[in-house]
Enzyme design. Sequence first.
Site, mmCIF file in Angstrom:
data_model
loop_
_atom_site.group_PDB
_atom_site.id
_atom_site.type_symbol
_atom_site.label_atom_id
_atom_site.label_comp_id
_atom_site.label_asym_id
_atom_site.label_seq_id
_atom_site.Cartn_x
_atom_site.Cartn_y
_atom_site.Cartn_z
ATOM 1 N N HIS A 1 0.008 6.365 6.303
ATOM 2 C CA HIS A 1 -0.906 5.219 6.162
ATOM 3 C C HIS A 1 -0.202 3.906 5.898
ATOM 4 O O HIS A 1 -0.870 2.917 5.560
ATOM 5 C CB HIS A 1 -1.888 5.450 5.007
ATOM 6 C CG HIS A 1 -2.826 6.585 5.209
ATOM 7 N ND1 HIS A 1 -4.086 6.434 5.758
ATOM 8 C CD2 HIS A 1 -2.690 7.898 4.943
ATOM 9 C CE1 HIS A 1 -4.685 7.611 5.796
ATOM 10 N NE2 HIS A 1 -3.860 8.520 5.308
ATOM 11 N N LYS B 1 -10.313 -7.004 -0.098
ATOM 12 C CA LYS B 1 -9.328 -5.931 0.066
ATOM 13 C C LYS B 1 -8.372 -6.050 -1.102
ATOM 14 O O LYS B 1 -8.427 -7.036 -1.852
ATOM 15 C CB LYS B 1 -8.576 -6.086 1.397
ATOM 16 C CG LYS B 1 -8.054 -7.506 1.655
ATOM 17 C CD LYS B 1 -7.421 -7.656 3.032
ATOM 18 C CE LYS B 1 -8.392 -7.872 4.160
ATOM 19 N NZ LYS B 1 -8.409 -6.842 5.179
ATOM 20 N N ARG B 2 -7.468 -5.066 -1.283
ATOM 21 C CA ARG B 2 -6.467 -5.190 -2.337
ATOM 22 C C ARG B 2 -5.688 -6.490 -2.153
ATOM 23 O O ARG B 2 -5.497 -6.961 -1.029
ATOM 24 C CB ARG B 2 -5.526 -3.982 -2.319
ATOM 25 C CG ARG B 2 -6.181 -2.689 -2.755
ATOM 26 C CD ARG B 2 -6.671 -2.784 -4.191
ATOM 27 N NE ARG B 2 -5.560 -2.830 -5.106
ATOM 28 C CZ ARG B 2 -5.095 -1.794 -5.789
ATOM 29 N NH1 ARG B 2 -5.688 -0.625 -5.706
ATOM 30 N NH2 ARG B 2 -4.061 -1.910 -6.602
ATOM 31 N N LYS C 1 -1.179 -8.976 3.090
ATOM 32 C CA LYS C 1 -2.553 -9.197 3.553
ATOM 33 C C LYS C 1 -2.882 -10.690 3.621
ATOM 34 O O LYS C 1 -3.872 -11.100 4.182
ATOM 35 C CB LYS C 1 -3.541 -8.468 2.641
ATOM 36 C CG LYS C 1 -3.394 -6.935 2.709
ATOM 37 C CD LYS C 1 -4.364 -6.240 1.771
ATOM 38 C CE LYS C 1 -4.147 -4.742 1.654
ATOM 39 N NZ LYS C 1 -4.724 -3.956 2.765
ATOM 40 N N THR D 1 -9.889 -0.849 7.420
ATOM 41 C CA THR D 1 -11.184 -0.204 7.673
ATOM 42 C C THR D 1 -12.314 -1.157 7.294
ATOM 43 O O THR D 1 -13.416 -1.059 7.848
ATOM 44 C CB THR D 1 -11.316 1.105 6.863
ATOM 45 O OG1 THR D 1 -10.845 0.872 5.529
ATOM 46 C CG2 THR D 1 -10.510 2.222 7.494
ATOM 47 N N LYS E 1 -16.168 -2.142 9.038
ATOM 48 C CA LYS E 1 -17.472 -2.247 8.360
ATOM 49 C C LYS E 1 -18.127 -3.576 8.700
ATOM 50 O O LYS E 1 -19.328 -3.651 8.991
ATOM 51 C CB LYS E 1 -17.289 -2.116 6.836
ATOM 52 C CG LYS E 1 -16.765 -0.757 6.415
ATOM 53 C CD LYS E 1 -16.267 -0.743 4.975
ATOM 54 C CE LYS E 1 -15.396 0.498 4.754
ATOM 55 N NZ LYS E 1 -14.592 0.435 3.528
HETATM 56 C C1 26W Z 1 2.899 5.526 -3.943
HETATM 57 C C2 26W Z 1 2.032 4.341 -4.044
HETATM 58 C C3 26W Z 1 1.124 4.261 -2.895
HETATM 59 C C4 26W Z 1 -0.193 4.609 -3.035
HETATM 60 C C5 26W Z 1 -1.064 4.525 -1.963
HETATM 61 C C6 26W Z 1 1.593 3.843 -1.663
HETATM 62 C C7 26W Z 1 0.737 3.767 -0.600
HETATM 63 C C8 26W Z 1 -0.584 4.115 -0.743
HETATM 64 C C9 26W Z 1 -1.534 4.069 0.418
HETATM 65 C C10 26W Z 1 -0.889 4.739 1.613
HETATM 66 C C11 26W Z 1 -1.954 2.672 0.709
HETATM 67 C C12 26W Z 1 -3.158 2.600 1.588
HETATM 68 O O1 26W Z 1 -4.280 2.735 1.120
HETATM 69 N N1 26W Z 1 -2.965 2.354 2.876
HETATM 70 C C13 26W Z 1 -4.064 1.957 3.717
HETATM 71 O O2 26W Z 1 -4.625 3.082 4.353
HETATM 72 C C14 26W Z 1 -5.773 2.734 5.086
HETATM 73 C C15 26W Z 1 -6.387 3.998 5.617
HETATM 74 O O3 26W Z 1 -5.603 4.539 6.625
HETATM 75 C C16 26W Z 1 -5.426 1.748 6.183
HETATM 76 O O4 26W Z 1 -6.613 1.345 6.828
HETATM 77 C C17 26W Z 1 -4.731 0.518 5.593
HETATM 78 O O5 26W Z 1 -4.284 -0.340 6.636
HETATM 79 C C18 26W Z 1 -3.569 0.946 4.746
HETATM 80 O O6 26W Z 1 -3.014 -0.166 4.067
#
Ligand code: 26W
Length: 823
Positions: free
Chosen positions: A370, A561-562, A567, A669, A673
Site C-alpha cells: 500500500h 485525509k491524513r 499529500k 480512496t 467517495k
Molecule cells: C508501519 C507504519 C505504517 C502504517 C500504515 C506504514 C504504512 C501504513 C499504510 C500502508 C499506510 C496507508 O494507509 N496507505 C494507504 O493505503 C490506501 C489503501 O490502499 C491507499 O489508498 C493510499 O494511497 C495509501 O496511502
Amino acid sequence: MADAADATIGGALMSDDVLKSMPEELHRHLLYTLSCDKLTEDPTYYYQASALAVRDRISQAWRATKQAVSTSDTKRVHYLSLEFLLGRSLNNAIQNLDLDAAVKDGLHKFGMHLEEVVEAEHDAGLGNGGLGRLAACFLDSCANLKLPVTGYGIRYEYGMFHQKIESGRQVEAPDHWLRDGNLWEIERPEDTRKVHLYGHTERYYDQDGQLRSRWANAQNLLAVPYDMPIPGYKNNTVNTLRLWKAAATDEFDLNEFNAGSYPEAVSEKNNAEQISMVLYPNDSSENGKQLRLKQQYFLTSASLQDVLADWVDRHGEDFSKFGELNCFQLNDTHPACAVPELMRLLIDEHKLEWDEAWSIVTSCMAYTNHTLLPEALERWSVGLFSQMLPRLLEIIFEINERLLKAVAAANPGDNELLKRISLIEEGDHPHIRMAYLSIVGSFSVNGVAQLHTDLLKEGLFSDFYKLWPEKFNNKTNGVTQRRWLSHCNPKLKGLISDAIGTTWESDLESISDLAPLAEDAEFRQRWAAVKLANKQRFSDYVKENTGVEFSTNAMFDVQVKRIHEYKRQLLNVLHVIHLYNRIVAGDTQGMVPRCVLIGGKAAPGYHLAKVIVKLVNNVAEVVNNDDRAKDLLKMVFFPNYRVSAMEIICPGTELSEQISTAGKEASGTGNMKFMMNGALTIGTLDGANIEIREKAGAENFFLFGLDAHEVAETKKAYNPNEIIAGDEDIRRIMEVLEQGTFNRDEPGLFEVLTSGLRNSHDQWVTIADLRSYIDAQAVVNDTYRDQEKWNRMSILNAANSGWFSSDRTIQQYADEIWKVKPV
Ligand code: 26W
C-alpha cells in the site's frame, strides 16, 4: 409478537411482520435487557435497544452462513490486517437488513428519531486511514458477494486518537471507544489461542530419531476472540470479523503467587493485556517499537492457529490440500510474520518437512503493498527478533539461505543482486526486510492502482519482478457504495433510484445509466437541489464543530485525509493565500466565493505535519476575520476527521482535492467517495486519480502538475527559488508567509515550511507544481460560474464511478488471486 428469530433477512416475509413487531422488540430490550425503569429519553438507550433488536435478526443468518461455509468445504480466505476502520455499525446493519422503515417507525412510537439515535454510537476507529478503511470496505463487499472471507484483526481497547485543536495546534486525547460496551461483538472464549514470546530455540531428537528445532522456555499469553458480524446487502449472508484481545494465562502468575507477590502477579497480567491496548497512530513511518512487533506476531499467530485448528477438526493431520483450500491475504507487511509462523506451525507442531511446508505456505499467502514511501517500509531489527521471536528468526534465516542459494545458482557471480534481494539488510544493526519476506513467501503480490503497481515493478521491487513476473498484479482499490453513497447520501440515493432503479446498490456499473440524464435540464436541477441540501447539512456541521459559517452560495472545496507532506496540504494552503492576496489587492473580478475545508490527523510524532495543521488554522483565522474576504473566501481546519465525519462531508463537497506529488499516493480512496457523490476532482496524475480521470473523461477532471516521471526528472535539477523569483503570484505568496502575516505572535513558526519549499532537495516539489495548480484552480473557478456545465460534469462523474466500487475490486481478488466462489 413475531419471533425475531423466524424472520428472513430481506425476505418477502419480512416487512409487515417486522413493522409490527419492532416497537415491541425495542420495548422488551429497553425494559429487560437494559433494565430502564421508566421510559427514558436518553438516546443512548434507544441506540442500544435498536442495536440489540437488529442484532437479534442478524444472528440467524450469521449462524446459517457459518453452517453453509463449514459444510461446503470450499476454499476460504482469511484477510489479515492490523487495521479495520469500521466506523459505526447500526445504520449499516439496518440498511443491509432492510430494516430502515421498521426501526424508524419503531423509534417514532417512543418519540425518538433514528438520525439522533445513531449518533450515540462511537465510531469503531480501529485504523489510521486508507489501509484500514479499505479493509472495512472489502469486508462489506465480500459479504455482498457471499464470499467465504473472514477478517482477522486486533480488538484494540483504544482506537485512533481523538484530535482536539487548541490554539490552532493538534492535541491528542485517548479514544476509549469501548467505554459504553460494544453490542456488535460476541466473545468466543472457547476459541482462545495461546501465543508464545521470548524464550529460546533448542535442538532435540523426536521419536523417529529426527533432529528438530523447538521454541523453549517461552512466555505464553492468550488470544481471546471477539466476533463482529459483517452483514451482506439484503442477501442472508453474514460474514465474520474476528478480533483478538490479549490476556494473561493463569499459569503465568503461579510462581509469583506462591512467592506471595500478588501485586507483581497482577502486573504481569497487565503486561500481557498491553498488547491489544492501543492502535499505533502511525501511517507513514515505521518506528520499530517492540510492542508493535508483539501486536503483529500476536495477530498472525492467533489467526493462523485458529485456521489450523479448524482444519485439523475437519481433516485431521492431513495437510495435503491445505494450500489449495486456504488463502491468507496480507494487508501490507504488518502481518508478514504469517510467512515464518505458518512454517513454524506446520514444521514444529504438525511435523511436516521443510519442502512440504514451504510449498503450502507459498501457495496460500498473498501480499498487498500500500505504499511506495521508503520510510514506511517495515524493517525489524534482527536483535529484537532474536529476543522476542527466536524460532521465527531461525526460520527466516533458513528461508533467506535457500533464496540466496537459488538466486546465486541462476545468476552466477552477481553478488550485488544477492545483497539487494537478501531478506536481511546487513550493517552494524542488521534488519529484516518485511516486504521482501512477504514477496518471497507469497504467490501473489499486488499494488492498489495501476500506476502504483507499475512503479513497484520498475522500482522498489524490480529485482523480484525479474525473478517472478507472474506473482505481480494490480488490484485498483474501490469503496463500498452502500456506505459511501446509499447510506451517507440518502437524498442522492433517492434521486438516482427514481431515475434508474436500484440495481446500482449491489452492482455499481449500472450507475452509468445516469449518463444520458446529464443532458436533461430538469434532472440537472434536481441534482443541484440535492447537492444544495447536502451543503446545508455540511455547513451546519462545520458551524457546530468550528463556529465558522460556510455559506451555501460558495463552492465547497475539500481536502480530507491524513496530514502528510506528500499529500501536500501545504499546496492547498498556498492557493488559499493566493486567493487572499488577490482579495486584498482588489483583484476579485470573476472570483467565485469559496469555502475551503481541510481535515485530517497528524501522527503524534510527525512534527512537520503538526506545523502544517497550525498553519491551516492560522491562515483560517486571518482570512475568516478579514472583512474584505467575507463574501469570497472562508477556510477551516475540521477537527477529529473520521469515518462518521466523512459521511457528512462527502455528500456536500463540490471540489475534491487530490493533489499529492505524482508517484507518492499509492491509490487514494477518498477520491473515489467524492466522485460517487458527484464532486469534481482537481488532481495530479497520481494513484487512482489517473483511472478516475480515464473513466470520468479528461474534460470532466481538473488536471495539473508534473507526472511521476517528470517529478523524477525535475528533481535532478530543481531550483524552486528561481521559480519563486520568476512568478509574481508565487513571489507574493512566499512574501506574506515569510513576513509573518500568519504568525504575528510567534515569529519563525513557519520557517521550517518556507525553507522546505525553497530547498532544492524538497522531495515533494511543491513549488514546481504551484503555477499549474493556481491555473487549474482558475479553470475550476470559471467552470463553477457556469452551473449548468458544472452540474453536467458532476452527474457524469457519478455516472462513471462504477469501476470504483469495492465489489469490482473484490470480484477481481476472488477471480484472479483467491480463486474462490460464492457460498
Ligand atoms: C508501519 C507504519 C505504517 C502504517 C500504515 C506504514 C504504512 C501504513 C499504510 C500502508 C499506510 C496507508 O494507509 N496507505 C494507504 O493505503 C490506501 C489503501 O490502499 C491507499 O489508498 C493510499 O494511497 C495509501 O496511502
